[in-house]
Enzyme design. Structure first.
Site, PDB file in Angstrom:
ATOM      1  CG  ASP A   1      36.659  22.356  15.045  1.00 25.40           C
ATOM      2  OD1 ASP A   1      37.597  22.924  14.470  1.00 25.40           O
ATOM      3  OD2 ASP A   1      35.994  22.877  15.961  1.00 25.40           O
TER       4      ASP A   1
ATOM      5  CB  CYS B   1      -0.912   0.018   1.228  1.00 24.13           C
ATOM      6  SG  CYS B   1      -2.047  -1.383   1.346  1.00 24.13           S
TER       7      CYS B   1
END
Length: 842
Positions: free
Chosen positions: A441, A16
């Site tokens: 970082d 469906c």
């Protein structure tokens, strides 16, 4: 990105959802469409009008309506994630069906097989027995008529679903039994008792009723299990406060609904109360339990100026706060939104299951017809061939295939949310476990992001007070963390009362430094590479390089073209960074540090936390280029917390925003880590791997179930092994398949993303053994002649040039130098090195 949300009704299986996606995706203006069978929702990206989208869904045979924030907001109604009305309806249908079925089974199997007694007026009245079975089975089919309405609607539209298979299996059984009943009446007219007895044995009324009853039972279990997969999200939603205590302009406290709280309002939070909105503390001190949002059990101290978040618990003090984010803008609402949207998206692995589900039902109908025909050709009885065909129809379950991925994604997201790890999409949850590189970082990610001044060195002609005042004045207008460290150091010094110099013509050069004017003179501050463009740095270069090798960042200051001094700043490495790097390596992930710092400082920090691959002196745009290069060697994640990390986060395969970070960083990332710790990166990887493993298990069992079940139902093993599958047992198996897949996914709730695997523990043991084998020695010497930090740097550099000295830590105040040795070194060599630098060993 224009995304519209819809609620879908009428779906029964993944076929469906695939059909709806196909219908909506064809519309002009639709870029993408994702339908979730788990949450009965649809997300559509594009410019297509909502009415056109709804019409397309309805034409496909389903219902749709636009998601309304007021009506459907799960934050107000946490139970809306579980369709309680649907479960209640299924429960009523099941109870009534079981009641009629029990009576039906008594008349059919109880009497026929077990010889249970019947009312006297039915003894020998086989036609009456058939009519009673007809009426009882008809009652059960009517109670469960939704299967037939939905199934045959889909069949008429040439778009079959699971309901089609159930309707065909049960309907054919009923129609065949009805035909047998009419044949029985004909035999009764002809007084053919033998034929009547044969007809009695060919009734499938109980089978028709049993199929829909068992499927209803399975669907109810499935709905309940679906609700459990969203338990983490429901728990978050229940944290939302319904009221807030607002302090009015005249100082009175009034309680208002949370919806009426506005940005800027002052609200009070008493001990034990939940904080109603995100805000800033303007009065009071307390400890706040933030575990509901971050998973961190240790309370966080709050004072004036501290940030507080909605749904966290004030433990002991009275807090007065100013609301900064309310309603849908609060941290809690954003978390709920992220987890909900992730559940509505599809993982790449789900596409395979979707393609299969799209053709599954038609294929099953074809196999059923082929089974019936083959058995008839082989000379089997008509009833036997029909029973095999019906068994094929009812055992096939596309639901299990369709639910295999979304239920695992939902549970995995819930586990992540409980631990402060938020995946924005299902794809992010799947792909995080496949990363090979992590670019990290430095500032705020590996380190605390709060640098402090460690060394101040002035040129001979400059007094310390004048230099510090000048340096702080230059850095005052800069927003860089290093500049803040310089200003804070000066403000806390004995010279703070002298104030700041007036500056003009301030300019910031990204990644280099700053310039400004004080009076008629031009001043510069920044890295040595930046300063040497304007001044001669030869007098201070050696000192700067020496201090950089200790992990410190030197900031050089110059007036016009002359250096006036240097301030060194160091950012403390987070306590858990080294452990996180080790865990990433154990997961076969290569950590790479990206930083704008100079190479010496970067290498020193990398060495302390175990990172070998380092890219130093990288500007924001350079970080993005570095990530692009890493992507050539494998799937790469980028972890950062600042605005300057956003470009790199955007180009990476998986962007990871650490801590609260900046809004831009969070927007650019696919994964948001609520806690400010690197340990959550390996935890996110483990959770992703566990979720992907669970999906594979679900898909395996869903495929295995159908591959093994369909041949058994078709009677393939009947002649060789004598194995057959009754349609009623086939229906029971179908009902349990989806329930088993969901139950397997629910096991993820017990997964601990911070627990090391056996492989990781073995790697850690190996690393610890390696560290023991590299055991160092320590020696202390007394040096005469050290007068300042400048002298310390000279002695340190001279000693660390010797092979075998890992680190030298001189202190001019005590005159001592602590040496860390990797091997024995003669005292004469140490003495000679110190004396060559111009000092004396006592």
């Amino acid at each position: 990105m224009n995304i519209k949300q819809f609620l879908i009704s009428g779906m029964s299986c993944s076929a469906c959802s695939a059909r709806i996606e196909k219908a909506v995706s064809k519309l002009e203006g639709v870029k993408s469409c994702s339908v979730s069978l788990l949450t009965n929702s649809m997300a559509v990206e594009g410019s297509a009008d909502s009415s056109i989208i709804i019409r397309a869904v309805e034409n496909a045979g389903y219902g749709a309506r636009v998601f309304s924030k007021q009506k459907d907001s799960a934050a107000k109604k946490p139970d809306s994630l579980v369709n309680n009305s649907e479960i209640s309806s299924q429960k009523k249908r099941l109870i009534f069906s079981l009641g009629f079925l029990a009576v039906l089974m008594y008349f059919s199997m109880g009497h026929m097989m077990l010889n249970w007694p019947l009312p006297f007026f039915l003894n020998g009245n086989h036609i009456a027995m058939g009519i009673i079975q007809l009426l009882l089975s008809l009652a059960v089919l009517f109670i469960n008529r939704n299967f037939f309405i939905s199934g045959f609607k889909a069949f008429v539209r040439k778009a079959s679903s699971m309901d089609t298979l159930v309707a065909l299996g049960s309907g054919i059984s009923f129609v065949y039994s009805l035909a047998v009943l009419f044949i029985m009446t004909d035999a009764a007219v002809k007084n053919d008792e033998l034929k009547i007895m044969q007809c009695m044995e060919n009734f499938y009324f109980e089978g028709a009723a049993m199929i829909v009853t068992l499927i209803t039972a399975g669907k109810m279990l499935e709905s309940i299990s679906k609700g459990k997969t969203t338990s983490a999200l429901q728990s978050l939603m229940k944290l939302a406060q319904e009221t807030a205590t607002v302090i009015t302009a005249d100082g009175n406290e009034i309680k208002i609904p949370i919806e009426e709280l506005k940005k800027g309002d002052i609200f009070a939070v008493k001990p034990g109360e939940s904080i109603p909105a995100d805000g800033i503390v303007i009065e009071g001190e307390s400890s706040v339990n933030e575990s509901a949002l971050t998973g961190e059990s240790i309370p966080v101290d709050k004072m004036q100026g501290s940030e507080v978040r909605s749904a966290t618990i004030n433990l002991n003090g009275f807090l007065k706060c100013r609301a900064s984010r309310v309603g849908e803008d609060t941290t809690l609402s954003q978390i709920i939104k992220l987890v909900s949207e992730a559940a509505a998206t599809k993982a790449p692995i789900a596409k395979t299951a979707d393609r299969i589900c799209g053709v599954f039902v038609p294929a099953v109908i074809f196999i059923s017809i082929a089974t019936f025909c083959v058995w008839n050709i082989l000379g089997a009885e008509f009833s036997f061939a029909l029973s095999r065909a019906i068994s094929v129809l009812v055992i096939s379950c596309p639901c299990a295939l369709g639910l295999a991925t979304p239920v695992a994604i939902m549970v995995g997201n819930g586990v992540g949310a409980r631990n402060g790890i938020l995946f924005k999409t299902a794809a992010a949850l799947e792909e995080t476990g496949r990363i090979k590189n992590v670019a990290l970082d430095k500032t705020g990610t590996i380190t605390m992001g709060e640098p402090e001044v460690t060394d101040v060195i002035t040129e001979d002609s400059i007094e310390l007070q004048e230099f510090l005042k000048t340096a702080a004045s230059i850095e005052l207008k800069s927003l860089h963390p290093l500049a803040k460290a310089v200003v804070d150091f000066y403000s806390a010094s004995e010279f703070k009362d002298s104030g700041f110099f007036e500056t003009s013509d301030f300019a910031s050069i990204t990644g280099g430094g700053i310039s400004c004017a004080i009076g008629n003179e031009k001043f510069f501050a920044g890295s040595i590479a930046f300063i040497e463009k304007n001044a001669d740095v030869s007098s201070i270069r050696q000192k700067a390089e020496s201090l950089s090798s200790c992990g410190k960042t030197p900031l050089i200051f110059s007036r016009q073209n002359k250096v006036i001094g240097m301030i060194c700043v160091a950012d403390k490495i987070k306590d858990d960074s080294a452990a996180a790097v080790s865990q990433l390596k154990a997961l076969s992930i290569s950590p790479v540090m990206l930083t704008g710092d100079n190479e010496r400082t970067a290498n020193a920090i990398g060495k302390k936390c175990g990172i070998e691959k380092i890219k130093a002196g990288v500007f924001p745009e350079g970080k993005a280029d570095a990530v692009k290069q890493l992507k050539l060697t494998g799937k790469t994640a980028m972890a950062g917390d600042g605005i300057n990390d956003a470009p790199a986060l955007a180009v990476s395969d998986i962007g990871i925003a650490i801590g609260v970070g900046s809004d831009i960083a969070i927007e650019s990332a696919e994964v948001v880590l609520m806690k400010n710790t690197l340990l959550d990166i390996p935890a996110a990887v483990r959770l992703s791997k566990a979720t992907l493993k669970n999906i594979h298990e679900n898909l395996f069992w869903a495929f295995f179930y159908n591959v093994a079940g369909i041949p058994l139902a078709a009677g393939v093993y009947y002649n060789s092994l004598g194995l057959l599958l009754n349609p009623m047992f086939a229906a029971a198996a179908m009902s349990l398949s989806s329930f088993c897949v969901i139950s397997n996914a629910l096991r993820l709730n017990f997964f601990n993303p911070y627990k090391l695997s056996k492989k990781e523990k073995a790697f850690k043991l190996k690393e610890n053994t390696k560290e023991v084998s590299m055991e160092t020695l320590e020696k202390t010497i007394n040096v005469e002649g050290m007068m300042c930090g400048h002298c310390e740097a000279h002695v340190k550099e001279a000693l660390e040039k010797l092979n075998g000295i890992v680190q030298a830590a001189p202190d001019h105040k005590t005159g001592k130098v602590v040496l860390t040795l990797s091997k024995e070194i003669s005292d004469d060599k140490i003495k000679a090195a110190v004396e060559k630098a111009g000092y004396k060993v006592l």
